[in-house]
Write a protein that holds these residues in place. Structure first.
Motif, PDB file in Angstrom:
ATOM      1  N   UNK A   8       0.948  -1.240  -0.055  1.00 58.07           N
ATOM      2  CA  UNK A   8      -0.100   0.074  -0.017  1.00 58.07           C
ATOM      3  C   UNK A   8       0.880   1.266  -0.007  1.00 58.07           C
ATOM      4  N   UNK A   9       1.991   1.209   0.825  1.00 59.25           N
ATOM      5  CA  UNK A   9       2.768   2.428   0.813  1.00 59.25           C
ATOM      6  C   UNK A   9       3.614   2.730  -0.498  1.00 59.25           C
ATOM      7  N   UNK A  10       3.883   1.531  -1.021  1.00 54.43           N
ATOM      8  CA  UNK A  10       4.461   1.768  -2.532  1.00 54.43           C
ATOM      9  C   UNK A  10       3.661   2.303  -3.450  1.00 54.43           C
ATOM     10  N   UNK A  11       2.425   1.767  -3.521  1.00 55.00           N
ATOM     11  CA  UNK A  11       1.340   2.373  -4.193  1.00 55.00           C
ATOM     12  C   UNK A  11       1.198   3.996  -3.831  1.00 55.00           C
ATOM     13  N   UNK A  12       1.066   4.337  -2.700  1.00 55.50           N
ATOM     14  CA  UNK A  12       0.827   5.726  -2.226  1.00 55.50           C
ATOM     15  C   UNK A  12       2.209   6.706  -2.960  1.00 55.50           C
ATOM     16  N   UNK A  13       3.281   5.972  -2.688  1.00 58.90           N
ATOM     17  CA  UNK A  13       4.519   6.677  -3.338  1.00 58.90           C
ATOM     18  C   UNK A  13       4.410   6.971  -4.965  1.00 58.90           C
ATOM     19  N   UNK A  14       3.854   6.028  -5.563  1.00 62.44           N
ATOM     20  CA  UNK A  14       3.481   6.158  -7.017  1.00 62.44           C
ATOM     21  C   UNK A  14       2.543   7.097  -7.249  1.00 62.44           C
ATOM     22  N   UNK A  15       1.484   7.306  -6.536  1.00 63.67           N
ATOM     23  CA  UNK A  15       0.693   8.383  -6.594  1.00 63.67           C
ATOM     24  C   UNK A  15       1.350   9.622  -6.415  1.00 63.67           C
ATOM     25  N   UNK A  40      -5.201   9.019   7.438  1.00 60.62           N
ATOM     26  CA  UNK A  40      -4.211   9.956   8.103  1.00 60.62           C
ATOM     27  C   UNK A  40      -3.025   8.880   8.471  1.00 60.62           C
ATOM     28  N   UNK A  41      -3.645   7.777   9.246  1.00 64.51           N
ATOM     29  CA  UNK A  41      -2.560   7.003   9.670  1.00 64.51           C
ATOM     30  C   UNK A  41      -1.535   6.391   8.721  1.00 64.51           C
ATOM     31  N   UNK A  42      -1.993   6.040   7.565  1.00 68.52           N
ATOM     32  CA  UNK A  42      -1.337   5.663   6.343  1.00 68.52           C
ATOM     33  C   UNK A  42      -0.358   6.680   5.869  1.00 68.52           C
ATOM     34  N   UNK A  43      -0.565   7.971   5.945  1.00 71.07           N
ATOM     35  CA  UNK A  43       0.314   9.016   5.690  1.00 71.07           C
ATOM     36  C   UNK A  43       1.357   9.190   6.490  1.00 71.07           C
ATOM     37  N   UNK A  44       0.975   9.179   7.808  1.00 75.29           N
ATOM     38  CA  UNK A  44       1.869   9.136   9.022  1.00 75.29           C
ATOM     39  C   UNK A  44       3.129   8.078   8.810  1.00 75.29           C
ATOM     40  N   UNK A  45       2.490   6.873   8.402  1.00 75.41           N
ATOM     41  CA  UNK A  45       3.594   5.535   8.121  1.00 75.41           C
ATOM     42  C   UNK A  45       4.403   6.021   6.756  1.00 75.41           C
ATOM     43  N   UNK A  46       3.694   6.746   5.891  1.00 78.36           N
ATOM     44  CA  UNK A  46       4.246   6.920   4.554  1.00 78.36           C
ATOM     45  C   UNK A  46       5.383   7.927   4.951  1.00 78.36           C
ATOM     46  N   UNK A  47       5.344   8.790   5.625  1.00 75.70           N
ATOM     47  CA  UNK A  47       6.389  10.016   6.150  1.00 75.70           C
ATOM     48  C   UNK A  47       7.535   9.374   6.782  1.00 75.70           C
ATOM     49  N   UNK A  48       7.127   8.089   7.464  1.00 72.09           N
ATOM     50  CA  UNK A  48       8.424   7.565   8.175  1.00 72.09           C
ATOM     51  C   UNK A  48       9.148   6.814   7.262  1.00 72.09           C
TER      52      UNK A  48
END
Length: 332
Positions: A8-15, A40-48
């Motif tokens: 999921x985080x890799x997909x967020x990075x693509x977006x 919101x929780x997903x984006x906090x993990x993405x920032x980390x």
């Protein structure tokens, strides 16, 4: 972190890398089908995980996340998944089937360019897996009769729509003994059992009209470009018809009622983009929308036998009442 969360985080990075403006929490919620708190929780993990992400605000003071695209190794690091390559192949096949040869060619070019960016071993493995996936999914053309497409004509229309360029066509109308030359400003295509070019005559009242592709004997691009009507909405224009045929005289409210036995099947259909479904107390289903094209409606309604009743309009009810059968072994 679970494997699913990592993907999921890799997909967020693509977006975040693909968007010039960055992505918002609303984009994340829509993409993953989650609520605001989960986004919101997903984006906090993405920032980390991706500390290099740029975080800003848009004009509405909403936070947006954007990933710099300066490193070409990102694509090579992720590679192309077999399901993504299969989706491109299937999209190209659908474009061929639906009479859009230029789109099919561009999809295949994109596929080849993506594979060329991969290490050869990864590309070969992915291509083989994608072929196996396509075979397993049993991709097939849409069943049933369809009009054979004139690929040369579609190529000319596609090129004219892209620029846009004025078209000179030799067109044989329903009342014409022989074709007449017309100058048209194309605005779109309607693809159905019958296919239509949506265009306005270069001189006249400026109204959009439908021109059947099978009645266009010749089409050529002129040297004149034109400005598209900024107020024209092809989707709204198409929605004025049930299929691809439109008649101002027939346009109006439509109401059908499906029996309790047919209601579960009818719920699976989108009969019209602006349809309204009403669940009746006896288990039957009422369908309402506004459109024209009574003949195409009658063709479709025949498949339902006596499991559907036309409430309105009266002219359509008269067309189908004598042909409602009770011996069809299955519903559409």
């Amino acid at each position: 972190m679970s494997y699913s969360k990592a993907s999921d985080l890799l997909r967020v990075a693509d977006m975040a890398m693909a968007s010039f403006e960055g992505i918002s929490l609303q984009d994340i919620a829509r993409e993953f089908g989650c609520d605001h708190r989960t986004a919101q929780r997903m984006m906090r993990a993405f920032e980390a995980v991706f500390p290099q992400v740029d975080i800003g605000e848009d004009a509405d003071r909403r936070r947006r996340w954007h990933m710099p695209r300066s490193d070409p190794r990102w694509l090579q690091a992720q590679g192309i998944r077999d399901s993504e390559l299969a989706a491109l192949d299937m999209a190209a096949k659908r474009a061929d089937r639906d009479g859009a040869p230029d789109d099919a060619q561009r999809l295949r070019a994109l596929r080849d360019r993506l594979l060329a960016a991969m290490p050869s071993s990864h590309a070969r493995r992915t291509e083989g897996d994608a072929e196996a996936l396509l075979e397993a999914q049993g991709f097939a053309s849409r069943p049933g009769p369809r009009v054979v497409s004139d690929m040369k004509l579609l190529g000319v229309l596609t090129e004219a729509l892209r620029a846009p360029w004025e078209l000179k066509v030799s067109y044989r109308g329903a009342q014409d003994a022989r074709p007449r030359e017309r100058l048209l400003e194309p605005h779109g295509l309607l693809l159905g059992i019958r296919r239509y070019l949506v265009a306005r005559p270069s001189t006249g009242d400026g109204r959009m009209r439908r021109f059947r592709l099978d009645r266009i004997e010749n089409a050529a691009i002129t040297a004149r470009s034109f400005s598209r009507d900024p107020a024209f909405d092809l989707g709204a224009f198409a929605a004025r018809a049930f299929g691809s045929f439109h008649s101002d005289a027939e346009y109006g409210p439509v109401e059908w009622r499906f029996t309790p036995d047919a209601a579960p099947t009818a719920r699976q259909f989108i009969f019209h983009p602006a349809q309204d479904m009403i669940e009746e107390p006896d288990g039957s289903l009422t369908m309402r929308f506004t459109a024209s094209g009574h003949m195409e409606m009658a063709w479709h309604l025949y498949q339902w036998g006596d499991q559907v009743e036309v409430i309105a309009p009266g002219t359509l009810r008269e067309m189908v009442d004598r042909h409602r059968r009770n011996d069809f072994p299955a519903l559409p």
